[in-house]
Design a protein around this motif. Structure first.
Motif, mmCIF file in Angstrom:
data_model
loop_
_atom_site.group_PDB
_atom_site.id
_atom_site.type_symbol
_atom_site.label_atom_id
_atom_site.label_comp_id
_atom_site.label_asym_id
_atom_site.label_seq_id
_atom_site.Cartn_x
_atom_site.Cartn_y
_atom_site.Cartn_z
ATOM 1 N N HIS A 133 0.746 -1.397 -0.125
ATOM 2 C CA HIS A 133 0.066 -0.047 0.106
ATOM 3 C C HIS A 133 0.906 1.419 -0.053
ATOM 4 O O HIS A 133 0.537 2.262 -0.592
ATOM 5 C CB HIS A 133 -0.922 -0.127 1.281
ATOM 6 N N MET A 134 1.926 1.264 0.658
ATOM 7 C CA MET A 134 2.778 2.483 0.857
ATOM 8 C C MET A 134 4.008 2.321 -0.262
ATOM 9 O O MET A 134 4.695 3.469 -0.080
ATOM 10 C CB MET A 134 3.537 2.461 2.206
ATOM 11 N N ASN A 135 4.064 1.393 -1.024
ATOM 12 C CA ASN A 135 5.193 1.367 -1.941
ATOM 13 C C ASN A 135 6.464 1.480 -1.518
ATOM 14 O O ASN A 135 7.295 2.119 -1.913
ATOM 15 C CB ASN A 135 4.883 2.493 -3.089
ATOM 16 N N TRP A 136 6.547 0.293 -0.576
ATOM 17 C CA TRP A 136 7.739 0.429 0.207
ATOM 18 C C TRP A 136 8.520 -0.835 -0.140
ATOM 19 O O TRP A 136 9.607 -0.922 0.488
ATOM 20 C CB TRP A 136 7.587 0.453 1.801
ATOM 21 N N GLN A 137 8.102 -1.464 -1.127
ATOM 22 C CA GLN A 137 8.649 -2.727 -1.414
ATOM 23 C C GLN A 137 10.294 -2.689 -2.005
ATOM 24 O O GLN A 137 10.968 -3.509 -1.610
ATOM 25 C CB GLN A 137 7.928 -3.581 -2.741
ATOM 26 N N ASP A 138 10.594 -1.489 -2.582
ATOM 27 C CA ASP A 138 12.025 -1.306 -2.994
ATOM 28 C C ASP A 138 12.977 -0.920 -1.899
ATOM 29 O O ASP A 138 14.195 -0.868 -2.082
ATOM 30 C CB ASP A 138 12.067 -0.527 -4.188
ATOM 31 N N LEU A 139 12.393 -0.716 -0.838
ATOM 32 C CA LEU A 139 13.059 0.014 0.261
ATOM 33 C C LEU A 139 13.463 -1.152 1.223
ATOM 34 O O LEU A 139 14.384 -0.948 2.116
ATOM 35 C CB LEU A 139 12.331 0.965 0.775
ATOM 36 N N LEU A 140 12.593 -2.184 1.143
ATOM 37 C CA LEU A 140 12.721 -3.242 2.234
ATOM 38 C C LEU A 140 13.305 -4.299 1.722
ATOM 39 O O LEU A 140 12.827 -4.874 1.073
ATOM 40 C CB LEU A 140 11.413 -3.484 2.974
#
Length: 458
Positions: free
Chosen positions: A196-203
């Protein structure tokens, strides 16, 4: 990343919420060789209260250098408190590492609550301040959008120190599964919040908790005298480190109570069906990636508030005096946490009449009764092992044994968390024998005291 068994001296970087330690252990026996300590107070200046990573880094480097000179370090393990993450911008911090007790995330609580996943998905309850890591990151992204725009990676706190030592950006499940809202412990994957927060590439994709990283950064090797090939564990959440020695124990359910700033009951082989998100219970994730029913309260902090700083060790006679007068501490002394989050801590009876050691006994009885409440949520094992400072409190342990009716086994190893972290480097196959049980507290009024306490607590 690899899984390798290491020998020689292992130094554990153990960063708790209140204190930080470097513990040198013999890999073969698990015995403590030497321990270095320092306090770990947050830094109040800057954007917001934050972890003193600069002070800790100096402590770590100086300690590694001195311990290596005296003992020769063969490997480094890492364990830290949870609810904390580093937001990186390349090789540096994009913003300070937030202190989870800061109330800033409550400014965006309504917006965050509208998007956070349900408890059934994450088994992560809604907690105050920054105790939900997802709420922290959401607030940081909202309150400091320019700084957050520069974030290139988000990594849990144990893995931040692995990054400082090796330059490797990794993640692992025990830290992600620590009431973060970011992890689905049943499916063993990131939660819908991340999408939802589009954090996939950060984690980073989490690896195994037993993975090791190497080499050391060349400048770290030069500063400490360690060989660049020195292996470094990818890190583990500290409460989960206390579970590691018992992961191969076949007689389950088994409850391990990890004590420190928090008192955390975790039941290996237990069920998550009794967890209540409104009462600070959740599923942790163990080093093998399995959900572990967990309930907790801020026991170390509350003990100090009730007993006072530098309280004497209570005796059975002190506990008897407290029970016979009916004086009791009632929850919760740290509001918003534990099985009675809406309670406002206080006294029933005249606490001013207690001596310092009797007041410490009242605090110990309180912690035992609160632990019993956590066991109604996390499940009660057929044995209970106490790790950390509470293992030295005979009033607490004997009272818990009397109230639960099962063997309560205080660990005589003061470095249980460090030993568990080190075992990630020496192999998880070695079972640890359960400690000897205490004699239950024997007083005819203990049951009535407990029933009275529960009625007033509720």
């Amino acid at each position: 990343m690899t899984e390798v068994t290491h020998t020689g001296t292992i130094v554990v970087i153990d960063i708790g919420k209140t204190n930080a330690k470097l513990v040198a252990l013999d890999a073969a026996s698990g015995m403590e060789i030497e321990t270095l300590r320092r306090g770990n107070a947050p830094v109040a200046s800057g954007l917001y209260p934050h972890c003193d990573v600069d002070g800790l880094w100096t402590f770590i480097l100086d300690g590694l250098k001195s311990l290596h000179a005296r003992h020769g370090i063969g490997a480094i393990a890492i364990t830290t408190h949870g609810a904390t993450a580093a937001l990186l911008a390349g090789d540096a911090l994009a913003m300070p590492v937030l202190d989870y007790e800061h109330t800033g995330p409550e400014e965006t609580a309504a917006d965050y609550d509208a998007i956070r996943p349900d408890f059934v998905e994450t088994l992560s309850p809604r907690l105050p301040a920054g105790l939900n890591l997802g709420a922290q990151i959401f607030w940081q992204a909202t309150a400091f959008p320019e700084a957050f725009a520069g974030v290139t990676a988000i990594i849990p706190y144990p893995q931040y120190w692995a990054f400082r030592l090796t330059g490797r950006i990794v993640s692992e499940r025990t830290s992600l599964g620590c009431h973060t809202d970011l992890w689905n412990p049943v499916k063993a994957c990131y939660s819908s919040l991340v999408d939802h927060m589009n954090w996939q590439d950060l984690l980073p994709e989490p690896g195994a908790t037993t993975d090791t990283l190497s080499p050391l950064r060349p400048e770290i090797a030069a500063a400490t005298g360690l060989p660049e090939v020195t292996p470094v564990s990818c890190g583990i959440h500290d409460s989960n480190a206390s579970l590691v020695p018992y992961l191969s124990h076949q007689e389950t359910p088994l409850t391990v109570v990890s004590s420190g700033t928090w008192t955390i009951a975790m039941t290996l082989g237990g069920t998550t069906g009794r967890l209540d998100p409104a009462r600070d219970s959740l599923a942790n994730v163990d080093a093998l990636g399995r959900p572990v029913p967990t309930a907790r309260f801020m026991g170390g902090r509350e003990y100090t508030l009730i007993a006072g700083a530098n309280a004497p060790q209570p005796t059975s006679a002190d506990a008897i005096a407290v029970i016979e007068t009916g004086i009791m501490a009632l929850p919760s002394w740290v509001e918003g946490t534990g099985p009675f989050p809406n309670g406002k801590g206080g006294w029933h009876g005249n606490a001013d009449a207690l001596t310092p050691s009797q007041r410490a006994a009242a605090a110990s009885l309180y912690l035992a009764l609160m632990t019993c409440e956590t066991l109604t949520l996390a499940g009660q094992g057929s044995d209970i092992v106490i790790e950390g400072p509470l293992a030295q409190n005979t009033v607490y342990c004997s009272t818990l044994a009397a109230l639960t009716g099962v063997p309560v086994r205080p660990s005589r190893d003061a470095t249980g968390t460090a030993k568990g972290a080190a075992m990630l480097l020496t192999g998880l196959g070695r079972g640890t024998a359960l400690p000897d049980p205490v004699t239950p507290f024997d007083h005819p009024q203990i049951g009535a005291y407990a029933r009275d306490w529960r009625a007033r607590a509720r």
